[in-house]
Write a protein that holds these residues in place. Sequence first.
Motif, PDB file in Angstrom:
ATOM      1  N   TYR A  12      34.395  -5.595   7.741  1.00  0.00           N
ATOM      2  CA  TYR A  12      35.092  -6.890   7.815  1.00  0.00           C
ATOM      3  C   TYR A  12      36.007  -7.109   6.603  1.00  0.00           C
ATOM      4  O   TYR A  12      37.212  -7.351   6.734  1.00  0.00           O
ATOM      5  N   VAL A  13      35.446  -6.979   5.419  1.00  0.00           N
ATOM      6  CA  VAL A  13      36.238  -7.180   4.197  1.00  0.00           C
ATOM      7  C   VAL A  13      37.137  -5.964   3.942  1.00  0.00           C
ATOM      8  O   VAL A  13      38.311  -6.096   3.582  1.00  0.00           O
ATOM      9  N   ASP A  32      33.552   5.692   5.375  1.00  0.00           N
ATOM     10  CA  ASP A  32      32.702   4.750   6.126  1.00  0.00           C
ATOM     11  C   ASP A  32      32.025   5.536   7.250  1.00  0.00           C
ATOM     12  O   ASP A  32      32.559   6.542   7.723  1.00  0.00           O
ATOM     13  N   ILE A  35      28.814   2.109  11.067  1.00  0.00           N
ATOM     14  CA  ILE A  35      27.403   1.981  11.457  1.00  0.00           C
ATOM     15  C   ILE A  35      27.221   1.090  12.685  1.00  0.00           C
ATOM     16  O   ILE A  35      26.229   1.205  13.398  1.00  0.00           O
ATOM     17  N   HIS A  38      32.051   0.580  15.123  1.00  0.00           N
ATOM     18  CA  HIS A  38      33.276  -0.229  15.120  1.00  0.00           C
ATOM     19  C   HIS A  38      34.509   0.610  14.764  1.00  0.00           C
ATOM     20  O   HIS A  38      35.364   0.177  14.004  1.00  0.00           O
ATOM     21  N   LEU A  77      31.709  -1.115  -1.246  1.00  0.00           N
ATOM     22  CA  LEU A  77      31.465  -2.217  -0.302  1.00  0.00           C
ATOM     23  C   LEU A  77      30.363  -1.877   0.702  1.00  0.00           C
ATOM     24  O   LEU A  77      29.879  -2.756   1.422  1.00  0.00           O
ATOM     25  N   TYR A 146      18.217  -8.091   1.382  1.00  0.00           N
ATOM     26  CA  TYR A 146      19.649  -7.889   1.135  1.00  0.00           C
ATOM     27  C   TYR A 146      19.994  -8.206  -0.324  1.00  0.00           C
ATOM     28  O   TYR A 146      20.571  -7.391  -1.048  1.00  0.00           O
ATOM     29  N   LYS A 150      20.940  -5.938  -3.875  1.00  0.00           N
ATOM     30  CA  LYS A 150      22.177  -6.188  -4.643  1.00  0.00           C
ATOM     31  C   LYS A 150      21.853  -6.385  -6.125  1.00  0.00           C
ATOM     32  O   LYS A 150      22.560  -5.868  -6.996  1.00  0.00           O
ATOM     33  N   ALA A 176      32.294 -14.896   2.905  1.00  0.00           N
ATOM     34  CA  ALA A 176      33.676 -14.664   3.325  1.00  0.00           C
ATOM     35  C   ALA A 176      34.051 -15.458   4.577  1.00  0.00           C
ATOM     36  O   ALA A 176      33.202 -15.765   5.415  1.00  0.00           O
ATOM     37  N   ARG A 182      38.054  -6.115  11.940  1.00  0.00           N
ATOM     38  CA  ARG A 182      36.625  -5.971  12.267  1.00  0.00           C
ATOM     39  C   ARG A 182      36.011  -7.352  12.064  1.00  0.00           C
ATOM     40  O   ARG A 182      35.454  -7.661  11.017  1.00  0.00           O
ATOM     41  N   ARG A 184      33.796 -10.641  12.079  1.00  0.00           N
ATOM     42  CA  ARG A 184      32.366 -10.975  12.104  1.00  0.00           C
ATOM     43  C   ARG A 184      32.209 -12.449  12.427  1.00  0.00           C
ATOM     44  O   ARG A 184      32.746 -13.300  11.719  1.00  0.00           O
ATOM     45  N   ASN A 325      27.101  -8.145  12.533  1.00  0.00           N
ATOM     46  CA  ASN A 325      26.106  -7.164  12.120  1.00  0.00           C
ATOM     47  C   ASN A 325      24.794  -7.467  12.838  1.00  0.00           C
ATOM     48  O   ASN A 325      23.863  -8.028  12.259  1.00  0.00           O
TER      49      ASN A 325
HETATM   50  N1  LIG Z   1      31.052 -10.896   4.305  1.00  0.00           N
HETATM   51  C1  LIG Z   1      30.572 -11.723   3.374  1.00  0.00           C
HETATM   52  O1  LIG Z   1      30.460 -12.941   3.544  1.00  0.00           O
HETATM   53  C2  LIG Z   1      30.159 -11.162   2.047  1.00  0.00           C
HETATM   54  C3  LIG Z   1      29.708 -12.045   1.061  1.00  0.00           C
HETATM   55  C4  LIG Z   1      29.290 -11.529  -0.170  1.00  0.00           C
HETATM   56  C5  LIG Z   1      29.343 -10.168  -0.395  1.00  0.00           C
HETATM   57  N2  LIG Z   1      29.794  -9.340   0.586  1.00  0.00           N
HETATM   58  C6  LIG Z   1      29.804  -7.907   0.321  1.00  0.00           C
HETATM   59  O2  LIG Z   1      31.063  -7.377   0.722  1.00  0.00           O
HETATM   60  C7  LIG Z   1      30.880  -6.053   1.199  1.00  0.00           C
HETATM   61  C8  LIG Z   1      31.512  -5.887   2.565  1.00  0.00           C
HETATM   62  O3  LIG Z   1      30.910  -6.794   3.482  1.00  0.00           O
HETATM   63  P1  LIG Z   1      31.477  -6.954   4.955  1.00  0.00           P
HETATM   64  O4  LIG Z   1      31.359  -8.372   5.333  1.00  0.00           O
HETATM   65  O5  LIG Z   1      32.769  -6.256   5.065  1.00  0.00           O
HETATM   66  O6  LIG Z   1      30.361  -6.172   5.796  1.00  0.00           O
HETATM   67  P2  LIG Z   1      30.516  -5.118   6.962  1.00  0.00           P
HETATM   68  O7  LIG Z   1      29.158  -4.902   7.519  1.00  0.00           O
HETATM   69  O8  LIG Z   1      31.591  -5.541   7.905  1.00  0.00           O
HETATM   70  O9  LIG Z   1      31.022  -3.814   6.219  1.00  0.00           O
HETATM   71  C9  LIG Z   1      30.148  -2.873   5.625  1.00  0.00           C
HETATM   72  C10 LIG Z   1      30.689  -1.498   5.921  1.00  0.00           C
HETATM   73  O10 LIG Z   1      29.807  -0.546   5.323  1.00  0.00           O
HETATM   74  C11 LIG Z   1      29.670   0.549   6.231  1.00  0.00           C
HETATM   75  N3  LIG Z   1      28.415   1.254   5.962  1.00  0.00           N
HETATM   76  C12 LIG Z   1      27.149   0.798   6.157  1.00  0.00           C
HETATM   77  N4  LIG Z   1      26.269   1.738   5.812  1.00  0.00           N
HETATM   78  C13 LIG Z   1      26.997   2.805   5.374  1.00  0.00           C
HETATM   79  C14 LIG Z   1      26.642   4.097   4.893  1.00  0.00           C
HETATM   80  N5  LIG Z   1      25.352   4.472   4.802  1.00  0.00           N
HETATM   81  N6  LIG Z   1      27.624   4.938   4.546  1.00  0.00           N
HETATM   82  C15 LIG Z   1      28.938   4.577   4.661  1.00  0.00           C
HETATM   83  N7  LIG Z   1      29.332   3.361   5.109  1.00  0.00           N
HETATM   84  C16 LIG Z   1      28.362   2.488   5.464  1.00  0.00           C
HETATM   85  C17 LIG Z   1      29.686  -0.101   7.595  1.00  0.00           C
HETATM   86  O11 LIG Z   1      29.988   0.836   8.621  1.00  0.00           O
HETATM   87  C18 LIG Z   1      30.730  -1.181   7.429  1.00  0.00           C
HETATM   88  O12 LIG Z   1      32.009  -0.735   7.809  1.00  0.00           O
HETATM   89  C19 LIG Z   1      29.379  -5.779   1.182  1.00  0.00           C
HETATM   90  O13 LIG Z   1      29.045  -5.081   0.012  1.00  0.00           O
HETATM   91  C20 LIG Z   1      28.793  -7.172   1.141  1.00  0.00           C
HETATM   92  O14 LIG Z   1      27.510  -7.187   0.559  1.00  0.00           O
HETATM   93  C21 LIG Z   1      30.202  -9.800   1.795  1.00  0.00           C
END
Ligand SMILES: NC(=O)c1ccc[n+]([C@@H]2O[C@H](COP(=O)([O-])OP(=O)(O)OC[C@H]3O[C@@H](n4cnc5c(N)ncnc54)[C@H](O)[C@@H]3O)[C@@H](O)[C@H]2O)c1
Length: 335
Positions: A12-13, A32, A35, A38, A77, A146, A150, A176, A182, A184, A325
């Motif tokens: 997503y991010v 990536d 998982i 997507h 990420l 989770y 972290k 976010a 992607r 969410r 997710n």
């Molecule tokens: N979305 C939010 O609100 C938010 C808030 C605070 C922090 N974050 C942090 O931002 C980052 C991105 O979050 P997001 O919302 O994009 O989540 P997301 O789930 O959309 O993205 C995570 C990505 O990591 C990949 N992934 C998972 N396991 C993996 C592995 N073993 N090897 C390689 N890739 C792997 C997934 O395929 C996915 O594309 C994360 O670290 C999250 O903790 C997000």
Amino acid sequence: MKKVLLIGGAGYVGNVMAEYLLNQDYQVFVLDNFIYDHNYSNKHLIENSNYKFINGDIRDLSPLNEVISEIDSVVLLAGLVGDPITKKYSELSININSFGIQSCIDFFDDKRIKNLIFVSTCSNYGLIKENELADENFQLNPLSLYAEAKVEAEKYLLNKKDKVTYSATVLRFATAFGLSSRMRFDLSISEFVKELYLGNDLTVFDEHTWRPYCHVKDFARLIQLVIEAEKDKVNFEVFNAGGDFNNYTKKMLIDQILEYIPNGKVSYTKNSPDPRNYRVSFEKVKNTLGFEPNFSVRDGIYELVEAFKDGQFSDVESNSFRYGNYFIANQQPTN
Ligand SMILES: NC(=O)c1ccc[n+]([C@@H]2O[C@H](COP(=O)([O-])OP(=O)(O)OC[C@H]3O[C@@H](n4cnc5c(N)ncnc54)[C@H](O)[C@@H]3O)[C@@H](O)[C@H]2O)c1
């Protein structure tokens, strides 16, 4: 040309970050493992000659050996993101978010990168008193698998001070919002807008609890600021990532959403299974890096309502698993 590697950059991010950095004339590498199946999400980037995708897992980074000498900066990420998915697949979560992330950090010990940015979360603050504002030195109180992972990973990285040559930075992201290829809908703002737009009855738990929010495009801009900052400003520093004006209670979110969707049906109830309540100070990132978000929560609500009107998420109910997710193919839930 600056070269950045986004690990977990097809999420997503990550996709928004990749688009943004490509527009800033960066060469972007993404590793990536899709998982959530997507792999539709970065199709629009594959044709770009400055974008290189590596299908790989953080638990085996050997596919990076071919390209690592080219990389200047790494943004970490990847992982299972969110309380529900880590609770549902707790074993896999420990495997990826604890062991996987730590071994991934170790991989860079002897690499000649300039920056390693670990993306953490303001969820680490957990539950704080009503009149308090969490700055970076505030006691951490992770309330989920989770957030526990972290907090561990932050410590693990910060313990590398004086042992590695790169500059390490921890960014504790607010929750976010914003559009992404992607998308969410398992995040507060997008979930609330979706339910109300579709005319569903929305039950909101503990409407007076606070959380900070930040647009994905602002996160992308912050990454560039960190990469391009003078080393002494970011080296082994932790920053809350967001802006003070985007601290909201759930009730405040709903009130703004109802301005765009006046017929939305909402009820309020107490005793959420998720007790998190935290208001966060973003003074440090503002004073050190001059970062303040460009986008307000209201901007994000408006943008998403317009996207719904435009038909962009017409399959959000029929294809709901695609939009968050929720489910990992070929994995047995632990709980
Ligand atoms: N979305 C939010 O609100 C938010 C808030 C605070 C922090 N974050 C942090 O931002 C980052 C991105 O979050 P997001 O919302 O994009 O989540 P997301 O789930 O959309 O993205 C995570 C990505 O990591 C990949 N992934 C998972 N396991 C993996 C592995 N073993 N090897 C390689 N890739 C792997 C997934 O395929 C996915 O594309 C994360 O670290 C999250 O903790 C997000």
